[in-house]
Enzyme design. Structure first.
Site, PDB file in Angstrom:
ATOM      1  CB  SER A   1     -47.856 -10.183 -90.930  1.00 35.34           C
ATOM      2  OG  SER A   1     -47.156 -10.060 -92.151  1.00 35.34           O
ATOM      3  CE1 TYR A   2     -47.891  -9.668 -96.622  1.00 38.43           C
ATOM      4  CE2 TYR A   2     -48.633 -11.154 -98.344  1.00 38.43           C
ATOM      5  CZ  TYR A   2     -47.701 -10.268 -97.858  1.00 38.43           C
ATOM      6  OH  TYR A   2     -46.604  -9.975 -98.614  1.00 38.43           O
ATOM      7  N   GLY A   3     -53.270  -9.355 -93.511  1.00 33.39           N
ATOM      8  CA  GLY A   3     -54.560  -9.190 -92.868  1.00 33.39           C
ATOM      9  C   GLY A   3     -54.388  -8.220 -91.716  1.00 33.39           C
TER      10      GLY A   3
ATOM     11  N   GLY B   1     -53.685 -12.897 -90.596  1.00 30.66           N
ATOM     12  CA  GLY B   1     -53.634 -14.273 -91.070  1.00 30.66           C
ATOM     13  C   GLY B   1     -54.763 -14.640 -92.020  1.00 30.66           C
TER      14      GLY B   1
ATOM     15  CE  LYS C   1     -44.056 -12.026 -97.831  1.00 29.34           C
ATOM     16  NZ  LYS C   1     -44.978 -12.629 -98.835  1.00 29.34           N
TER      17      LYS C   1
END
Length: 422
Positions: free
Chosen positions: A97-99, A105, A133
């Site tokens: 979920s980073y972004g 992504g 994660k």
């Protein structure tokens, strides 16, 4: 009166000694050296893996909302990655979920690209451990869907096997049936060989013991537990989690070891960061003077910087800190936390100063025990919209209004994504 604290190397330190016993002037301590700057000689075991005593977090790589990411930063981020790997850092933490928004992504994509393009020895590249994660999105209801999330992360990074596959947060407090499906998903991705090890993030003490016992019964060791752990987050719950990890042979990964930047010495109540972080800093910074004064005092004596002392404290407590990095300067400074250790008297001084500082970093709302406490204070089970608001604003009182922008995003089905960005 505003605190005038600096994280720069004190002028009294005319010459400092590096971990490699070479002398260099502090004005340009890194550029002239070809060998590793601060090689983390002592590796640590994390389940079946061997990792550096500090990793780097990549939350900011793709996050425009909180960290102002732009694609033009990618070349510098690649320099950061190369510098870290060349100096012995082999643990990188990320998440699917980073972004933000269309860049969802992006952190994983960049890490995969940087690994492929790394020009160093193949042995060094092969030793890199990616810990990613997987978000407990509301639509991930089965173990198969969680396994598919793992495959998608692997495809984004274009690697054969993920180092550590982690459950980003627990759903036990608001969706218990989903929790068991996610646990089964961790088992399945491990048994299928998609990951070398499994871990969890934002688990409180009780739920941590439960998932450890469940995975153990299924023949899957719990490798790591990632929680917010720093001089701003050393409450009873965090120390209980640390003790549980020690007793069950789980490696504790400490995220936000610099308190989102509050432990860098760069900010004061009159000089705050822009954006959402400024709201949080405004609440907490005024009460951190005793802690920041002690950090600066030790930094000056050690010829170190405030962030280096704060990160070293985490290492001395037996955790693996994963400070975030966006620039080469930040990476160089973080590397300076390695190769030395605080004395027992310095650790006691910092522990005492942290206790004397009236403010604490509010824990992630998704940490199971924190969510339980918030629900107890509010007197009812939290709705997803309240979880989003409490997470973003660190609310502790019922009736506080939510940010309309977040409410709109929730309507678009982005509840989990928003929460995972905080």
């Amino acid at each position: 009166m505003a605190m005038a604290l600096s994280n720069s190397v004190p002028s009294a330190c005319i010459i400092c000694l590096s971990a490699s016993n070479q002398f260099y002037p502090p004005s340009s301590p890194f550029k002239s050296l070809k060998p590793p700057l601060f090689w983390p000689w002592q590796k640590v075991k994390m389940g079946p893996l061997t990792v550096s005593p500090m990793g780097f977090g990549t939350w900011a790589w793709g996050n425009q909302l909180l960290w102002g990411y732009q694609p033009s930063m990618d070349s510098q981020l690649q320099q950061v990655f190369n510098l870290a790997v060349e100096n012995g850092i082999n643990l990188f933490d990320t998440a699917d979920s980073y972004g933000t928004g269309r860049l969802n992504g992006q952190s994983e994509k960049l890490l995969g690209k940087f690994i492929r393009e790394f020009q160093g020895e193949k042995r060094i590249r092969d030793e890199i451990v990616i810990a990613t994660k997987f978000a407990a999105y509301p639509w991930r209801l089965t173990s198969g869907q969680f396994v598919q999330a793992c495959r998608a992360s692997r495809d984004r990074m274009q690697i054969e096997q993920i180092g550590i596959g982690q459950l980003h947060w627990s759903t036990a407090n608001y969706a218990p049936p989903q929790e068991l499906a996610l646990w089964n998903g961790l088992v399945a991705m491990y048994e299928k060989g998609l990951v070398k090890a499994v871990g969890v993030s934002n688990y409180g003490p009780k739920q941590l013991v439960k998932i450890h016992d469940y995975l153990k019964a299924r023949g899957v060791p719990l490798c790591s537990a990632q929680v917010q752990f720093s001089l701003l987050s050393m409450g009873e719950d965090q120390m209980e989690i640390k003790n549980i990890c020690d007793s069950l042979d789980i490696r504790l990964i400490s995220y936000s070891p610099l308190g989102l930047g509050m432990l860098t010495g760069q900010y004061t109540p009159s000089r705050l960061p822009q954006g959402p972080r400024g709201l949080l800093f405004k609440q907490i910074l005024p009460g951190l003077k005793p802690l920041l004064v002690s950090l600066r005092e030790i930094a000056e004596k050690r010829c170190k910087t405030i962030p280096q002392v704060a990160i070293n404290w985490c290492i001395c407590k037996g955790t693996i800190p994963i400070p975030g990095v966006k620039t080469v300067k930040q990476a160089e400074e973080n590397l300076g936390a390695l190769g030395w250790r605080l004395s027992s008297s310095e650790l006691l001084q910092l522990d005492y100063a942290a206790q004397e500082s009236p403010q604490r970093m509010i824990q992630n709302i998704f940490q199971t025990n924190v969510l339980e406490e918030t629900e107890r204070l509010w007197g009812h089970k939290l709705k997803k919209s309240e979880i989003v608001g409490a997470e973003f604003y660190q609310l502790k009182e019922p009736g506080d209004s939510l940010n309309p922008a977040y409410a709109n995003r929730e309507k678009k089905g982005r509840v989990g994504a928003i929460c995972s960005q905080i």
